[in-house]
Design an enzyme around this catalytic site. Structure first.
Site, PDB file in Angstrom:
ATOM      1  N   ASP A 263      17.027  35.570  17.322  1.00 39.81           N
ATOM      2  CA  ASP A 263      17.293  36.198  16.030  1.00 39.81           C
ATOM      3  C   ASP A 263      18.266  37.363  16.203  1.00 39.81           C
ATOM      4  O   ASP A 263      17.869  38.466  16.586  1.00 39.81           O
ATOM      5  CB  ASP A 263      15.968  36.688  15.417  1.00 39.81           C
ATOM      6  CG  ASP A 263      16.154  37.333  14.051  1.00 39.81           C
ATOM      7  OD1 ASP A 263      17.266  37.249  13.489  1.00 39.81           O
ATOM      8  OD2 ASP A 263      15.171  37.917  13.536  1.00 39.81           O
TER       9      ASP A 263
ATOM     10  N   LYS B  97      21.450  42.827  13.787  1.00 39.69           N
ATOM     11  CA  LYS B  97      20.514  43.799  14.341  1.00 39.69           C
ATOM     12  C   LYS B  97      21.241  44.756  15.279  1.00 39.69           C
ATOM     13  O   LYS B  97      22.258  44.384  15.863  1.00 39.69           O
ATOM     14  CB  LYS B  97      19.437  43.061  15.160  1.00 39.69           C
ATOM     15  CG  LYS B  97      18.417  42.321  14.334  1.00 39.69           C
ATOM     16  CD  LYS B  97      17.345  41.717  15.229  1.00 39.69           C
ATOM     17  CE  LYS B  97      16.301  40.981  14.413  1.00 39.69           C
ATOM     18  NZ  LYS B  97      15.523  41.851  13.527  1.00 39.69           N
TER      19      LYS B  97
ATOM     20  N   ASP C 213      11.195  35.451  19.170  1.00 40.17           N
ATOM     21  CA  ASP C 213      11.012  35.183  17.747  1.00 40.17           C
ATOM     22  C   ASP C 213      10.513  33.761  17.466  1.00 40.17           C
ATOM     23  O   ASP C 213      10.390  33.354  16.316  1.00 40.17           O
ATOM     24  CB  ASP C 213      12.317  35.468  16.990  1.00 40.17           C
ATOM     25  CG  ASP C 213      12.073  35.988  15.581  1.00 40.17           C
ATOM     26  OD1 ASP C 213      10.942  36.401  15.287  1.00 40.17           O
ATOM     27  OD2 ASP C 213      13.026  35.966  14.771  1.00 40.17           O
TER      28      ASP C 213
ATOM     29  N   ASP D 222      18.743  38.891   7.916  1.00 36.31           N
ATOM     30  CA  ASP D 222      17.775  39.142   8.987  1.00 36.31           C
ATOM     31  C   ASP D 222      16.340  38.839   8.531  1.00 36.31           C
ATOM     32  O   ASP D 222      15.433  38.798   9.350  1.00 36.31           O
ATOM     33  CB  ASP D 222      17.899  40.597   9.450  1.00 36.31           C
ATOM     34  CG  ASP D 222      17.252  40.836  10.806  1.00 36.31           C
ATOM     35  OD1 ASP D 222      16.894  39.845  11.473  1.00 36.31           O
ATOM     36  OD2 ASP D 222      17.107  42.018  11.189  1.00 36.31           O
TER      37      ASP D 222
ATOM     38  N   GLU E 217      15.048  36.092   7.939  1.00 39.26           N
ATOM     39  CA  GLU E 217      15.256  34.647   8.048  1.00 39.26           C
ATOM     40  C   GLU E 217      13.969  33.876   8.277  1.00 39.26           C
ATOM     41  O   GLU E 217      13.906  32.685   7.949  1.00 39.26           O
ATOM     42  CB  GLU E 217      16.251  34.346   9.187  1.00 39.26           C
ATOM     43  CG  GLU E 217      15.657  34.234  10.593  1.00 39.26           C
ATOM     44  CD  GLU E 217      14.993  35.508  11.095  1.00 39.26           C
ATOM     45  OE1 GLU E 217      15.306  36.594  10.572  1.00 39.26           O
ATOM     46  OE2 GLU E 217      14.157  35.430  12.015  1.00 39.26           O
TER      47      GLU E 217
ATOM     48  N   ARG F  45      11.057  33.987   6.819  1.00 39.99           N
ATOM     49  CA  ARG F  45      10.475  33.485   5.563  1.00 39.99           C
ATOM     50  C   ARG F  45      11.320  32.353   4.986  1.00 39.99           C
ATOM     51  O   ARG F  45      10.806  31.489   4.276  1.00 39.99           O
ATOM     52  CB  ARG F  45      10.309  34.662   4.589  1.00 39.99           C
ATOM     53  CG  ARG F  45      11.588  35.345   4.227  1.00 39.99           C
ATOM     54  CD  ARG F  45      11.374  36.746   3.635  1.00 39.99           C
ATOM     55  NE  ARG F  45      11.157  37.762   4.668  1.00 39.99           N
ATOM     56  CZ  ARG F  45      10.956  39.046   4.409  1.00 39.99           C
ATOM     57  NH1 ARG F  45      10.911  39.491   3.178  1.00 39.99           N
ATOM     58  NH2 ARG F  45      10.772  39.902   5.401  1.00 39.99           N
TER      59      ARG F  45
HETATM   60  N1  BES Z   1      11.973  38.635  13.824  1.00 37.76           N
HETATM   61  C1  BES Z   1      12.118  39.753  12.959  1.00 37.76           C
HETATM   62  C2  BES Z   1      10.853  40.594  12.898  1.00 37.76           C
HETATM   63  C3  BES Z   1      10.625  41.532  14.057  1.00 37.76           C
HETATM   64  C4  BES Z   1      11.371  42.680  14.204  1.00 37.76           C
HETATM   65  C5  BES Z   1       9.599  41.291  14.936  1.00 37.76           C
HETATM   66  C6  BES Z   1      11.120  43.543  15.246  1.00 37.76           C
HETATM   67  C7  BES Z   1       9.330  42.151  15.970  1.00 37.76           C
HETATM   68  C8  BES Z   1      10.089  43.277  16.134  1.00 37.76           C
HETATM   69  C9  BES Z   1      12.431  39.302  11.537  1.00 37.76           C
HETATM   70  O1  BES Z   1      13.199  38.168  11.444  1.00 37.76           O
HETATM   71  C10 BES Z   1      13.191  40.407  10.892  1.00 37.76           C
HETATM   72  O2  BES Z   1      14.273  40.676  11.339  1.00 37.76           O
HETATM   73  N2  BES Z   1      12.609  41.021   9.889  1.00 37.76           N
HETATM   74  C11 BES Z   1      13.234  42.121   9.226  1.00 37.76           C
HETATM   75  C12 BES Z   1      12.981  41.982   7.754  1.00 37.76           C
HETATM   76  C13 BES Z   1      13.751  42.955   6.916  1.00 37.76           C
HETATM   77  C14 BES Z   1      15.231  42.630   6.951  1.00 37.76           C
HETATM   78  C15 BES Z   1      13.239  42.912   5.499  1.00 37.76           C
HETATM   79  C16 BES Z   1      12.598  43.399   9.771  1.00 37.76           C
HETATM   80  O3  BES Z   1      11.388  43.425   9.975  1.00 37.76           O
HETATM   81  O4  BES Z   1      13.343  44.342  10.014  1.00 37.76           O
HETATM   82 ZN    ZN Z   2      13.089  36.837  12.994  1.00 41.80          ZN
HETATM   83 MN    MN Z   3      15.278  38.587  11.489  1.00 46.04          MN
END
Ligand code: BES
Ligand code: ZN
Ligand code: MN
Length: 503
Positions: free
Chosen positions: A257, A264, A275, A334, A336, A338
């Site tokens: 991811d 990111k 991920d 990001d 993604e 969901r």
């Molecule tokens: N895979 C990440 C979630 C994640 C982030 C898990 C850090 C463990 C550590 C997910 O795909 C993601 O990027 N989520 C975003 C959502 C946001 C853009 C609403 C997040 O949590 O920052």
């Molecule tokens: Zn993710």
């Molecule tokens: Mn993500």
């Protein structure tokens, strides 16, 4: 990991040939000091050298009358599973210094199924090593472990179950730990296909064409910036008649991811190889089901792809059409997870499931809320939520129930589609769950956010294999089959076994 269960008294344990002998001693156990180990324990206690607190250890070298050269006396305090776990981890870590190949872990007093299972799982956990991408792979040194208990035959079934759970956890760790270039969607699907060699397991893998045909526009959109083709994995375990409605497990399988166009930050981005830990936990559960062969039906669904950037990548503001027909405005590429899960949740309907549980490293917000101790549990179904909570407690793979009030969905409203894929920063783990809930209205549903629990960062960086233990405990408690070690509360059996024609 090769575990063997043996009936061993402390007197017999003294003759057991092993590089290291770990003796687990509960507080208040009255030992008959007629044998060497019994009297060593009694003396150590009397002298105050072996405190009752779980995890306190006393190392002995070549005590006379004991076959093993290294002996560790270890307190397990009240003897409850959590104490056994922490004590065994401390002991195995201490014993590891001497690179033992063969160890014996012996209970100095009778133990129940839950205590034995905790010892088996903790021994495996503390001795696990990842080797796949190391050139001078030093394989795991501790490979043979004899578990000594007062009555081996009485504990055979929970012991076998614990060993199967270990195999599942270690498979989940392996795939979680592999770097992104060694765990592509294609490789993950091949691993799933490998599981179909086990009895009663079937696997089907769909590619980009089939996914497009199904109308999974949301899943496909996440994949479109990557040159690795997506995979949709369908695993089935059939241990009961077809008429029994299955539990469907849906695992997030993002093999890397980057965040996509909503890129990111560089720091710690490597950890986004984890991920796909939701997907890995589904594979791990199937590995264990293949061993245990319980009388239940389980379906595993894994949407798997990379979230990458290129000229064709999904852009913020793009609107995609999900398999459910709902349109989604992608405000942040990001978010993604969901987007791939929603199509899998729609696909799940065709199995007329008794329950659907999705498992996903979904939000950083869940890490903020619960840290690395408990996974986030979201469900509007109290029975399902209670069953998952108690399975987590029994397996020491805990979760914590979070709210799903409709007010949390307010921020997902948009002028340009049926729903947006993000809301504001506040309550981010909950708004993500509210998004998923829109696609899971046709069956009892629960969502496990394992973003904080699936792996550890820092020096101990690595996959934990969670929540394989929780999921297996839940599944085994449902079935007429073997009851998992230490599980007391079981969910009432499936309502009416609806006749169903899965596909
Ligand atoms: N895979 C990440 C979630 C994640 C982030 C898990 C850090 C463990 C550590 C997910 O795909 C993601 O990027 N989520 C975003 C959502 C946001 C853009 C609403 C997040 O949590 O920052
Ligand atoms: Zn993710
Ligand atoms: Mn993500």
């Amino acid at each position: 990991m090769d575990f063997q269960l043996k009936t061993l008294s402390t007197a017999q344990a003294a003759t057991e040939k092993a590089d290291a002998l770990i003796v687990l001693v509960a507080a208040g156990t009255s030992l008959t000091p007629g044998d060497v180990l019994g009297s060593l324990i009694a003396q150590a206690r009397k002298a105050g050298d072996l405190a009752d607190k779980a995890g306190k250890t006393l190392a002995l070298y070549r005590p006379s009358g004991v076959a093993a050269p290294r002996v560790l006396l270890v307190s397990i305090g009240d003897g409850l599973p959590a104490s056994v776990r922490s004590a065994v981890i401390a002991a195995v870590n201490a014993a590891k210094a001497a690179n033992p190949k063969r160890a014996a872990v012996v209970f100095a007093q009778p133990v129940d199924a839950a205590g034995l299972a905790a010892a088996v799982l903790a021994t495996a956990d503390a001795s696990y090593v990842y080797t796949t991408t190391k050139s001078k792979a030093e394989p795991r040194t501790l490979r043979q472990v004899v578990m000594g208990v007062a009555d081996a035959e009485a504990l055979r079934a929970p012991f076998d179950r614990a060993c199967a759970t270990v195999a599942g956890i270690e498979l989940a760790k392996e795939w979680g730990n592999r770097p992104g270039n060694h765990s592509t969607p294609t490789l993950l699907a091949e691993a799933a296909q490998g599981l179909a060699k086990l009895p009663n397991i079937k696997c089907e893998v769909l590619g980009p064409k089939e996914v497009a045909k199904l109308g999974m526009g949301s899943f496909a959109a996440v994949s479109q910036g990557s040159s690795e083709p997506l995979r949709f994995i369908v695993l089935r375990y059939q241990g009961a008649p077809k008429s029994q409605a299955p539990v469907v497990l849906v695992g997030k399988g993002i093999t890397f991811d980057t965040g996509g166009v909503s890129l990111k930050p560089a720091a710690e981005m490597d950890e986004m190889k984890f991920d796909m830990c939701g997907a890995a936990s589904v594979l791990g559960v199937f590995r264990a089901l293949g061993d245990i062969q319980p009388a239940i039906n389980v379906v595993g669904l894994v949407p798997s792809c990379e979230n990458m950037n290129d000229g064709r990548a999904l852009k913020p503001g793009d609107v995609v059409t999900s398999m459910s027909g709902q349109t989604i405005e992608v405000l942040n590429t990001d978010a993604e997870g969901r987007l791939i899960l929603c199509d899998a949740l729609t696909y799940a309907k065709r199995f007329e499931p008794a329950a659907v549980i999705d498992i996903a490293t979904l939000t950083g917000a869940c890490v903020v809320a619960l840290g690395g101790v408990r996974s986030g549990l979201f469900s509007a179904d109290d029975t399902l939520a209670a069953a998952l909570e108690s399975a987590g407690e029994a397996a020491q793979d805990r979760c914590w129930r979070m709210p799903l009030d409709d007010e949390y969905a307010e921020g997902l409203k948009t002028n340009f589609a049926d729903v947006a894929n993000i809301a504001g920063r506040a309550g981010g783990a909950i708004t993500a769950a509210k998004f998923l809930q829109r696609f899971a209205s046709d069956y009892p549903w629960a969502h496990l956010d394992i973003a904080g629990t699936a792996w550890k960062s820092g020096a101990a960086k690595g996959s934990t294999g969670r929540p394989v233990g929780l999921l297996l405990g839940y599944l085994l408690a449902r079935g007429a089959g073997p009851v998992p070690a230490g599980t007391k509360a079981a969910e009432p059996k499936a309502k009416s076994a609806k006749a169903r024609a899965a596909k």
